[in-house]
Design a protein around this motif. Structure first.
Motif, PDB file in Angstrom:
ATOM      1  N   UNK A 158       0.847  -1.024   0.167  1.00  0.00           N
ATOM      2  CA  UNK A 158       0.217  -0.012  -0.040  1.00  0.00           C
ATOM      3  C   UNK A 158       0.757   1.118  -0.055  1.00  0.00           C
ATOM      4  N   UNK A 159       0.730   2.242  -1.091  1.00  0.00           N
ATOM      5  CA  UNK A 159       1.519   3.396  -1.005  1.00  0.00           C
ATOM      6  C   UNK A 159       0.802   4.458  -0.231  1.00  0.00           C
ATOM      7  N   UNK A 160       0.842   5.806  -0.218  1.00  0.00           N
ATOM      8  CA  UNK A 160       0.395   6.504   0.640  1.00  0.00           C
ATOM      9  C   UNK A 160      -0.756   7.271  -0.071  1.00  0.00           C
ATOM     10  N   UNK A 161      -1.015   7.351  -1.129  1.00  0.00           N
ATOM     11  CA  UNK A 161      -2.219   7.856  -1.638  1.00  0.00           C
ATOM     12  C   UNK A 161      -2.449   7.351  -3.151  1.00  0.00           C
ATOM     13  N   UNK A 162      -3.544   7.598  -3.665  1.00  0.00           N
ATOM     14  CA  UNK A 162      -3.989   7.210  -5.094  1.00  0.00           C
ATOM     15  C   UNK A 162      -3.220   8.038  -5.865  1.00  0.00           C
ATOM     16  N   UNK A 163      -2.400   7.529  -6.645  1.00  0.00           N
ATOM     17  CA  UNK A 163      -1.595   8.400  -7.238  1.00  0.00           C
ATOM     18  C   UNK A 163      -0.773   7.621  -8.470  1.00  0.00           C
ATOM     19  N   UNK A 164      -0.388   8.498  -9.366  1.00  0.00           N
ATOM     20  CA  UNK A 164       0.421   7.957 -10.585  1.00  0.00           C
ATOM     21  C   UNK A 164       1.627   8.181 -10.160  1.00  0.00           C
ATOM     22  N   UNK A 165       2.249   7.006  -9.679  1.00  0.00           N
ATOM     23  CA  UNK A 165       3.683   6.988  -9.427  1.00  0.00           C
ATOM     24  C   UNK A 165       4.699   6.488 -10.539  1.00  0.00           C
ATOM     25  N   UNK A 166       5.528   7.387 -10.719  1.00  0.00           N
ATOM     26  CA  UNK A 166       6.128   7.176 -12.054  1.00  0.00           C
ATOM     27  C   UNK A 166       7.576   6.561 -11.975  1.00  0.00           C
ATOM     28  N   UNK A 167       8.106   6.738 -10.981  1.00  0.00           N
ATOM     29  CA  UNK A 167       9.532   6.126 -10.644  1.00  0.00           C
ATOM     30  C   UNK A 167       9.977   5.974  -9.130  1.00  0.00           C
ATOM     31  N   UNK A 168      10.918   5.040  -8.963  1.00  0.00           N
ATOM     32  CA  UNK A 168      11.484   4.873  -7.626  1.00  0.00           C
ATOM     33  C   UNK A 168      13.008   4.625  -7.659  1.00  0.00           C
ATOM     34  N   UNK A 169      13.648   5.183  -6.720  1.00  0.00           N
ATOM     35  CA  UNK A 169      15.047   4.938  -6.649  1.00  0.00           C
ATOM     36  C   UNK A 169      15.468   4.527  -5.128  1.00  0.00           C
ATOM     37  N   UNK A 170      16.520   4.036  -4.839  1.00  0.00           N
ATOM     38  CA  UNK A 170      16.975   3.575  -3.665  1.00  0.00           C
ATOM     39  C   UNK A 170      18.221   4.107  -3.462  1.00  0.00           C
ATOM     40  N   UNK A 171      18.531   5.064  -2.263  1.00  0.00           N
ATOM     41  CA  UNK A 171      19.971   5.762  -2.125  1.00  0.00           C
ATOM     42  C   UNK A 171      19.658   5.995  -0.648  1.00  0.00           C
ATOM     43  N   UNK A 172      20.920   5.935   0.077  1.00  0.00           N
ATOM     44  CA  UNK A 172      21.273   6.343   1.496  1.00  0.00           C
ATOM     45  C   UNK A 172      20.241   5.712   2.479  1.00  0.00           C
ATOM     46  N   UNK A 173      19.830   4.321   2.119  1.00  0.00           N
ATOM     47  CA  UNK A 173      18.987   3.729   3.106  1.00  0.00           C
ATOM     48  C   UNK A 173      17.650   3.967   3.007  1.00  0.00           C
ATOM     49  N   UNK A 174      16.992   4.476   1.904  1.00  0.00           N
ATOM     50  CA  UNK A 174      15.751   5.040   1.819  1.00  0.00           C
ATOM     51  C   UNK A 174      15.167   4.585   0.340  1.00  0.00           C
ATOM     52  N   UNK A 175      14.091   4.278   0.135  1.00  0.00           N
ATOM     53  CA  UNK A 175      13.507   4.233  -1.089  1.00  0.00           C
ATOM     54  C   UNK A 175      12.506   5.439  -1.416  1.00  0.00           C
ATOM     55  N   UNK A 176      12.602   6.155  -2.431  1.00  0.00           N
ATOM     56  CA  UNK A 176      12.212   7.344  -2.643  1.00  0.00           C
ATOM     57  C   UNK A 176      11.318   7.100  -4.246  1.00  0.00           C
ATOM     58  N   UNK A 177       9.892   7.334  -4.017  1.00  0.00           N
ATOM     59  CA  UNK A 177       8.922   7.431  -5.198  1.00  0.00           C
ATOM     60  C   UNK A 177       8.618   8.685  -5.650  1.00  0.00           C
ATOM     61  N   UNK A 178       8.573   9.050  -6.970  1.00  0.00           N
ATOM     62  CA  UNK A 178       7.804  10.436  -7.207  1.00  0.00           C
ATOM     63  C   UNK A 178       6.709  10.172  -8.182  1.00  0.00           C
ATOM     64  N   UNK A 179       5.663  10.926  -8.364  1.00  0.00           N
ATOM     65  CA  UNK A 179       4.484  10.925  -9.299  1.00  0.00           C
ATOM     66  C   UNK A 179       3.979  12.197  -9.492  1.00  0.00           C
ATOM     67  N   UNK A 180       2.638  12.074  -9.878  1.00  0.00           N
ATOM     68  CA  UNK A 180       1.818  13.299  -9.945  1.00  0.00           C
ATOM     69  C   UNK A 180       0.826  12.894  -8.810  1.00  0.00           C
TER      70      UNK A 180
END
Length: 167
Positions: free
Chosen positions: A32-54
């Motif tokens: 389960x993500x945080x919101x109903x969203x169009x997530x476009x990309x995810x990356x892992x760095x510095x011990x954290x996953x980061x996803x971006x979208x609209x």
């Protein structure tokens, strides 16, 4: 993306079930993500996953330490963030749109707090960003212009690059 021993994928869905994880890339579990969203990309760095979208709100970024539990993050501008990368101790995301043509880059040292940066001064539809060999490189989706690539040594200051063709 892969990090912390698991694969994580995000999707554009009409529900909050927009994240999938896998320990081996073969068997996947819906998360389960945080919101109903169009997530476009995810990356892992510095011990954290980061996803971006609209998002229709200012929460077009979400983060997770494990790929399973996600937290929405506020951003300074609600663009369509298309791609995110991590390199040289910084997360960088690029957008295909924005109020001003130059409001299409954000950076974060921790994935949580984001700063809007100035991209090159042209209305580009930036689609992908990556980091390698000490440089960030972003590409746009096409057009007749020759400056369809921009580069940055730090994710903050960007320079347009000239192509031989506008295709």
């Amino acid at each position: 993306t892969y990090g912390n021993g698991i694969f994580v994928a995000v999707a554009a869905t009409s529900s909050t079930n927009s994240v999938m994880t896998s320990p081996d890339g073969i068997t996947w579990t819906q998360r389960t993500g945080t919101t109903t969203n169009s997530w476009n990309s995810v990356v892992y760095g510095n011990g954290l996953f980061v996803a971006v979208g609209l998002s229709s709100a200012s929460t077009s970024v979400m983060t997770s330490p494990d790929g399973i539990t996600w937290t929405a993050r506020n951003v300074p501008l609600n663009n369509t963030w298309k791609s995110v990368t991590y390199g040289n101790g910084i997360f960088v995301t690029i957008s295909e749109d924005g109020g001003l043509a130059t409001n299409r880059v954000m950076t974060s040292s921790d994935g949580i707090n984001w700063t809007l940066r100035t991209s090159i001064a042209s209305a580009r539809s930036w689609q992908s960003v990556t980091y390698g060999n000490g440089i960030f490189v972003a590409v746009e989706s096409g057009g007749a212009s020759t400056d369809q690539i921009m580069t940055s040594p730090d994710g903050i200051t960007w320079t347009g690059r000239t192509l031989n063709t506008g295709e």
